[in-house]
Design a protein around this motif. Sequence first.
Motif, PDB file in Angstrom:
ATOM      1  N   ALA A 256      37.556  31.997  48.501  1.00  0.00           N
ATOM      2  CA  ALA A 256      36.898  32.720  47.087  1.00  0.00           C
ATOM      3  C   ALA A 256      37.786  32.755  46.209  1.00  0.00           C
ATOM      4  O   ALA A 256      39.002  31.983  46.140  1.00  0.00           O
ATOM      5  CB  ALA A 256      37.109  34.161  48.048  1.00  0.00           C
ATOM      6  N   SER A 257      37.795  33.807  45.224  1.00  0.00           N
ATOM      7  CA  SER A 257      38.709  34.378  43.996  1.00  0.00           C
ATOM      8  C   SER A 257      38.967  32.282  43.639  1.00  0.00           C
ATOM      9  O   SER A 257      40.249  32.542  43.107  1.00  0.00           O
ATOM     10  CB  SER A 257      39.412  35.365  44.347  1.00  0.00           C
ATOM     11  OG  SER A 257      39.123  36.395  45.485  1.00  0.00           O
ATOM     12  N   LYS A 259      40.019  31.173  40.516  1.00  0.00           N
ATOM     13  CA  LYS A 259      40.981  31.095  39.160  1.00  0.00           C
ATOM     14  C   LYS A 259      41.184  30.001  38.213  1.00  0.00           C
ATOM     15  O   LYS A 259      41.863  29.161  39.025  1.00  0.00           O
ATOM     16  CB  LYS A 259      42.061  32.084  39.205  1.00  0.00           C
ATOM     17  CG  LYS A 259      43.287  33.074  38.722  1.00  0.00           C
ATOM     18  CD  LYS A 259      44.105  33.547  38.907  1.00  0.00           C
ATOM     19  CE  LYS A 259      44.236  34.132  37.448  1.00  0.00           C
ATOM     20  NZ  LYS A 259      45.724  35.148  37.959  1.00  0.00           N
ATOM     21  N   TYR A 273      41.993  28.172  44.217  1.00  0.00           N
ATOM     22  CA  TYR A 273      41.175  28.754  45.460  1.00  0.00           C
ATOM     23  C   TYR A 273      42.142  29.663  46.630  1.00  0.00           C
ATOM     24  O   TYR A 273      42.980  28.573  46.800  1.00  0.00           O
ATOM     25  CB  TYR A 273      40.229  27.762  45.996  1.00  0.00           C
ATOM     26  CG  TYR A 273      39.211  27.023  44.962  1.00  0.00           C
ATOM     27  CD1 TYR A 273      37.760  27.467  44.380  1.00  0.00           C
ATOM     28  CD2 TYR A 273      39.823  25.587  44.319  1.00  0.00           C
ATOM     29  CE1 TYR A 273      37.092  26.479  43.753  1.00  0.00           C
ATOM     30  CE2 TYR A 273      39.122  24.896  43.492  1.00  0.00           C
ATOM     31  CZ  TYR A 273      37.815  25.783  43.247  1.00  0.00           C
ATOM     32  OH  TYR A 273      37.096  25.106  42.623  1.00  0.00           O
ATOM     33  N   GLN A 274      41.447  30.606  46.740  1.00  0.00           N
ATOM     34  CA  GLN A 274      42.542  31.966  47.857  1.00  0.00           C
ATOM     35  C   GLN A 274      41.163  31.405  49.107  1.00  0.00           C
ATOM     36  O   GLN A 274      40.137  31.888  49.730  1.00  0.00           O
ATOM     37  CB  GLN A 274      42.133  32.892  47.444  1.00  0.00           C
ATOM     38  CG  GLN A 274      42.981  33.615  45.689  1.00  0.00           C
ATOM     39  CD  GLN A 274      44.201  32.873  45.516  1.00  0.00           C
ATOM     40  OE1 GLN A 274      44.920  32.511  46.234  1.00  0.00           O
ATOM     41  NE2 GLN A 274      44.179  31.700  44.174  1.00  0.00           N
ATOM     42  N   THR A 276      41.531  32.621  53.333  1.00  0.00           N
ATOM     43  CA  THR A 276      41.507  34.014  53.960  1.00  0.00           C
ATOM     44  C   THR A 276      41.785  33.328  54.914  1.00  0.00           C
ATOM     45  O   THR A 276      40.301  33.367  55.531  1.00  0.00           O
ATOM     46  CB  THR A 276      41.031  35.187  53.182  1.00  0.00           C
ATOM     47  OG1 THR A 276      42.019  35.471  51.921  1.00  0.00           O
ATOM     48  CG2 THR A 276      42.391  35.745  54.478  1.00  0.00           C
ATOM     49  N   GLN A 283      46.572  35.499  52.875  1.00  0.00           N
ATOM     50  CA  GLN A 283      45.897  34.568  51.940  1.00  0.00           C
ATOM     51  C   GLN A 283      47.111  33.909  51.202  1.00  0.00           C
ATOM     52  O   GLN A 283      47.998  33.611  51.259  1.00  0.00           O
ATOM     53  CB  GLN A 283      45.429  35.436  50.328  1.00  0.00           C
ATOM     54  CG  GLN A 283      44.506  35.069  50.030  1.00  0.00           C
ATOM     55  CD  GLN A 283      43.977  36.078  48.153  1.00  0.00           C
ATOM     56  OE1 GLN A 283      44.580  36.070  47.612  1.00  0.00           O
ATOM     57  NE2 GLN A 283      42.313  36.449  49.232  1.00  0.00           N
ATOM     58  N   SER A 285      47.010  30.223  48.714  1.00  0.00           N
ATOM     59  CA  SER A 285      46.147  29.769  47.376  1.00  0.00           C
ATOM     60  C   SER A 285      46.519  28.016  47.526  1.00  0.00           C
ATOM     61  O   SER A 285      47.178  27.513  47.619  1.00  0.00           O
ATOM     62  CB  SER A 285      46.788  30.274  45.896  1.00  0.00           C
ATOM     63  OG  SER A 285      46.115  29.439  44.574  1.00  0.00           O
ATOM     64  N   GLU A 321      31.681  27.335  34.575  1.00  0.00           N
ATOM     65  CA  GLU A 321      31.782  28.587  35.906  1.00  0.00           C
ATOM     66  C   GLU A 321      30.990  28.607  36.900  1.00  0.00           C
ATOM     67  O   GLU A 321      30.615  27.842  37.741  1.00  0.00           O
ATOM     68  CB  GLU A 321      31.174  30.311  35.039  1.00  0.00           C
ATOM     69  CG  GLU A 321      30.543  31.152  36.178  1.00  0.00           C
ATOM     70  CD  GLU A 321      30.583  32.503  35.481  1.00  0.00           C
ATOM     71  OE1 GLU A 321      29.619  33.675  36.600  1.00  0.00           O
ATOM     72  OE2 GLU A 321      30.223  32.392  34.211  1.00  0.00           O
ATOM     73  N   GLU A 325      31.532  27.581  40.359  1.00  0.00           N
ATOM     74  CA  GLU A 325      31.301  28.127  41.761  1.00  0.00           C
ATOM     75  C   GLU A 325      30.732  27.383  42.874  1.00  0.00           C
ATOM     76  O   GLU A 325      30.457  27.885  43.995  1.00  0.00           O
ATOM     77  CB  GLU A 325      30.272  29.449  41.362  1.00  0.00           C
ATOM     78  CG  GLU A 325      29.071  29.906  42.527  1.00  0.00           C
ATOM     79  CD  GLU A 325      28.315  30.714  41.886  1.00  0.00           C
ATOM     80  OE1 GLU A 325      27.392  31.510  42.669  1.00  0.00           O
ATOM     81  OE2 GLU A 325      28.011  30.770  40.783  1.00  0.00           O
TER      82      GLU A 325
END
Length: 592
Positions: A256-257, A259, A273-274, A276, A283, A285, A321, A325
């Motif tokens: 997720a997330s 950046k 990307y994060q 988890t 988490q 990276s 974007e 995604e």
Amino acid sequence: MAVRQAKAIYDFDAEPGTGEISIQTGEVLTVTRTDVGEGWWEGRRVNGDCGLFPEAYVEEFSEDVGPPAMAPPPLPQDYSAPSNTYATPSTTPQLNTFGTSNPVDDWSADPWSGVSAGTAPQQQTQDWQADDDWDSDFDDESASQVGAQGNGAPPNYTASSDNSGNLALPAASYQSRGSIGDVSAIGRNDSKKGGGASSKTSFNRFSLFVKSGSENFILGKVNLNVPEADALTVVDNGDGKYSWVNTRPPFSCVVASPKKEAKFKGLKSYIAYQLTPSFNNIQVSRRYKHFDWLHERLTSKYHVVPIPPLPDKQIQGRYEEEFIEHRMNQLQSFVDRMCRHPVLSQSEVWGHFLSCTDEKRWKGGKRKAEKDPLVGGALYTAITVPDKPLDPEFVDREVQIFTQFTSQFDVAVKNMAKLSADQTTKCQNHYKREFQLIGKSFAQLGQAMEQDGGGYNPGLNNAVVATGESYEEIGRLYEEQPRLDWEHLADMMHDYKGLLSGWPQVLHLQSGSQGKRKEIENDGKVGQAEASAVKTRTDTVNYALLAEVNTFHEQRVKDIKSSHQHFLQEQIKFYQKITEKLQETLRMYDQC
């Protein structure tokens, strides 16, 4: 000199616009490059077509086209001694790609920190491990280009090169068998010690079965300590089905997330990307290049398992974007497959990738993974199988069935992937334009009718204009819809294209082990005990294959079911939206 040639052992259909070439079983190709990376070679067909093809789909051989430039070096007086002039590795410090003897394998290290002012680098090739700040995900060098032990070579193979950059014979593997480059001396010691299976080493060093170390395992030449973390087990499920044992609790991981981050005042940017994992909820990276490194390590280690593919690399639009995604969704699919697989999920390098947050520990784990001796054929020593001999006819029948299945499934998957891409393009372009054209025609008609002075039926005029607006809205729905159905189906087909491309290698190693077993059994000079030991080790390869085939089929059934359910559900929602839009417009005519 010698021309490198390869014979196709499987058919391969090229994808248009990718630089690939199609090859046919039995076709001979001239190999022009083997350093393309990620399991691909470059070559030329007889008809002159040039392009890329999978390394696992061919078997290389060498054809002499002229006399050697110089005579081979003479054999030492005692070539059975544990060391000799030609086989003993040089004690001279090896220079790295930056002209120093310091190891450069830390992503955040300064590659030039050890280069003295008076020392010139030995070569201009960039060592990707020394730089943690690539300009582009697309330009990341393949991890297969990392020095010794980083190219999927079997354990104890230390790649050496001469002054011209040509790869020499693996020094450590043959150091007690004669001088480096003297092929006639390979295996000579073993034959003097009494023959047997140990003298049956293949002379085809280009065969994947040989290069991977699988032949050495079958011949009993691999003797490694297996850490408990690397131990694998195959169990009998009954009814001719076998499976891997997963000794660890199931877990998942969320990607997720994403950046965009930058270094050097924005000169170099990348997407982080994060991740988890559920087993610790801590988490970490990771960048795409970290996934790429992980994939290379897994491909190098697990020749018994097709590794799930990563998203394709891309130059343009990688910071947009929608692209970010979509890539995140594809990385999530890769992570899910890793977590579900009973072998890959137990991998130490996978656990390190998911959990390490300390820079020093990360570098140590990275270095350890790149020096792992249990890679390729050596990994078979870590597999415990049922203590029951397999029927060779049963194995041959199961392999034949699966080979035919994968061949037909591969064609169908590629066709569905192409269809998904075509439908996505049509929805976002052709269908969208068609419905917008329909809408504009209705709107034009309604606007023309409004010029009647307003005394005849204003409600009808409005309804006709609204009909045009409805069709234009339907065009926008078509444009957005592929992200909900066709794109998901295409991603699933992308995964299976990657998984299916790994099966020829797995099947080739099993075929090589079966052929070596038959060769040993038909050799009257091999004792019964030694032939029995070869049969047992061959069964280990067979059990591993059957377990992985079962794992593949079980996951395939779940994947195809869930992906098609999702596709149909989204299609139904899509057409329901269209129906509701048209019904809403129809009601306007009832009111005029």
